[in-house]
Enzyme design. Structure first.
Site, PDB file in Angstrom:
ATOM      1  N   GLU A 265       0.835  -1.208   0.000  1.00  0.00           N
ATOM      2  CA  GLU A 265       0.000   0.000   0.000  1.00  0.00           C
ATOM      3  C   GLU A 265       0.868   1.256   0.000  1.00  0.00           C
ATOM      4  O   GLU A 265       1.825   1.362   0.759  1.00  0.00           O
ATOM      5  CB  GLU A 265      -0.896  -0.004   1.237  1.00  0.00           C
ATOM      6  N   LYS A 322      -9.564   2.031  -2.856  1.00  0.00           N
ATOM      7  CA  LYS A 322      -9.972   1.579  -1.528  1.00  0.00           C
ATOM      8  C   LYS A 322     -11.356   2.112  -1.164  1.00  0.00           C
ATOM      9  O   LYS A 322     -11.629   3.307  -1.277  1.00  0.00           O
ATOM     10  CB  LYS A 322      -8.942   2.040  -0.492  1.00  0.00           C
ATOM     11  N   CYS A 373      -5.259  -2.733   3.039  1.00  0.00           N
ATOM     12  CA  CYS A 373      -5.025  -2.510   4.467  1.00  0.00           C
ATOM     13  C   CYS A 373      -6.231  -2.858   5.324  1.00  0.00           C
ATOM     14  O   CYS A 373      -6.643  -4.005   5.408  1.00  0.00           O
ATOM     15  CB  CYS A 373      -4.589  -1.053   4.682  1.00  0.00           C
TER      16      CYS A 373
END
Length: 495
Positions: A265, A322, A373
């Site tokens: 990430e 995301k 994440c």
């Protein structure tokens, strides 16, 4: 038998509950002493019979203070080191967070003392159901905090077989039922019920372990996960982009010929358009050996001035933005009212926009489910890519957490997602712990923490659907509601 609460002074009962909450965290990574979970819950449950609703609320709050006060201490590190908040501010925010989270078990205990016959087995069973609903609420309200759920503790035990059947909430119910069994074993007249309940849960767990919900599908994929271990502060220096690119390019050349190279990430602290040239050249060199390059980077939409935390398949041009952003890390909730807090925290790129989609991406010739994440903590985001996805990819930046409990806890959550979905997971992080996880949650390969290395191995994609994927949290919530309503009904009939 006199209830435990009535045999102890109120302050002693609260202290026992506080210690039980702290001890329960030993069941989670990195310690992973599974029995700490049902035993700690059993101690807390045993304190509640005989307590008034107000007294039970205090006991629940004490348990929550111990549980979250130990289990999420890493929040302080994230704010102080990554957010560069003043010591006083980081301390106050962490304390406030723990105080708010402790309200969940406080509310559960207070309501249980008011509406459930806790001296009876039915009341205890209902309390176990209430624990599941409490974790459900904690996972959803105010964007949710599905961290340290009791279902995560069943990894590497016979109870792990519940995860692909009923998911993390259902596995949490099994842990809570074990706690009920422990409590009832020590009650005169209820001992055989407790022993029978524990025996049935163990036998069912072993039997479920013989079931195979998924099967291999597609060719194995060779993978290299590049862990640059770049300090957060160094990453955002004036030359941070060039510095990061240099390290990740050098490590990628060391990886050798693999099907897929994964960078973590925000490996490069830049917009994709700013580094598309050098990334494209590297991807082209990998393509000469039939390899693909997957990179965590920021992307943007010029029309709406939106910036996203993204994963880009540089080889094919496919991307994923995301969906589940971290409050106060990637965006400030109620920014108009909390502008003062934004000024106290120095978090780069903290005004991101949420993405859309289901996380599906074609990678190395097969469909994958991609997440970034914190999204790995949300089972619904992982399920969205299934059953089409044959494997999972999660890129993460656990540098936020420093040398705390969180990197190990986050890896534990990723392993739970793999077992629930019946899919292997490729997990690449900036500073560790990067890992290849098989569909049974086993660690095939893993990196160290705060090491610069390339982790290589292969994963076998899977096909098929686990019940947890097909039905989500529905069965666990239904079972919890049935137990809760049955206990409440018995209390009403008893007057």
């Amino acid at each position: 038998m006199q209830p435990l609460f009535e045999r102890l002074p109120p302050w002693a009962s609260a202290l026992v509950a506080l210690l039980a909450g702290g001890a329960a965290t030993l069941a989670f990574a990195p310690v992973s002493w599974f029995l700490a979970a049902p035993l700690a819950l059993a101690v807390w449950f045993a304190l509640l019979p005989g307590a008034t609703p107000r007294q039970a609320t205090v006991l629940g709050y004490a348990f929550g203070l111990g549980f979250f006060g130990v289990g999420v201490t890493w929040i302080f590190n994230s704010l102080l080191v990554f957010g560069q908040a003043p010591l006083v501010v980081a301390s106050l925010i962490t304390v406030l967070f723990v105080l708010v989270m402790a309200a969940y078990p406080a509310l559960l205990a207070g309501l249980a003392a008011r509406f459930l016959p806790l001296a009876r087995p039915a009341g205890m069973l209902a309390l176990a159901g209430g624990l599941v609903l409490m974790e459900l609420a904690r996972s959803w309200l105010f964007s949710g905090f599905p961290w340290l759920l009791f279902g995560h503790t069943v990894l590497d035990t016979p109870l792990q077989s519940w995860l692909p059947l009923v998911g993390e909430l259902g596995a949490g119910l099994v842990v809570a039922l074990l706690a009920v069994a422990v409590v009832t074993v020590f009650r005169p007249g209820q001992r055989w019920l407790g022993a029978g309940l524990a025996g049935m849960l163990v036998i069912a767990s072993v039997a479920l372990g013989l079931v195979r919900w998924v099967e291999p599908g597609g060719a194995p994929i060779s993978v290299a996960m590049v862990q640059g271990n770049i300090d957060q502060a160094r990453k955002w220096d004036a030359d941070g982009i060039e510095y990061s690119l240099g390290i990740y390019e050098d490590l990628t050349h060391e990886a050798g010929g693999v099907d897929l190279v994964v960078w973590p990430e925000t490996a490069i602290p830049a917009l994709y358009v700013e580094v598309q040239g050098p990334l494209g050249q590297l991807a082209q060199s990998l393509a000469e050996h039939d390899g693909e390059l997957l990179v965590g980077v920021f992307d943007h939409q010029a029309a709406g001035r939106h910036v996203y935390n993204s994963v880009v398949n540089v080889t094919t041009g496919a991307g994923y933005n995301k969906r589940q952003l971290v409050p106060f890390g990637e965006y400030i909730p109620l920014r108009g009212q909390l502008d003062w807090l934004d000024r106290l925290l120095a978090i780069p790129m903290s005004d991101l926009s949420p993405g859309e989609g289901d996380g599906r991406m074609q990678i190395a010739g097969q469909m994958a489910g991609v997440s970034i994440c914190y999204e790995s903590a949300y089972s619904r985001h992982i399920r969205a890519a299934l059953p089409e996805a044959g494997f999972l990819v999660n890129v993460s930046n656990d540098a936020w957490f420093g040398d705390s409990l969180a990197p190990a806890q986050h890896l534990q959550i990723a392993r739970v997602r793999a077992v629930e979905a019946g899919r292997p997971m490729i997990r690449a992080t900036n500073t560790g712990i990067s890992a290849l996880i098989d569909a049974d949650g086993r660690l095939l390969e893993r990196s160290g923490l705060f090491t610069r290395e390339v982790v290589t191995g292969s994963v076998q994609p899977r096909q098929g659907v686990t019940p947890a994927t097909a039905t989500g949290m529905g069965p666990a919530v239904l079972a919890a509601l049935v137990l809760l309503m049955a206990g409440a009904a018995i209390r009403r009939r008893a007057g």
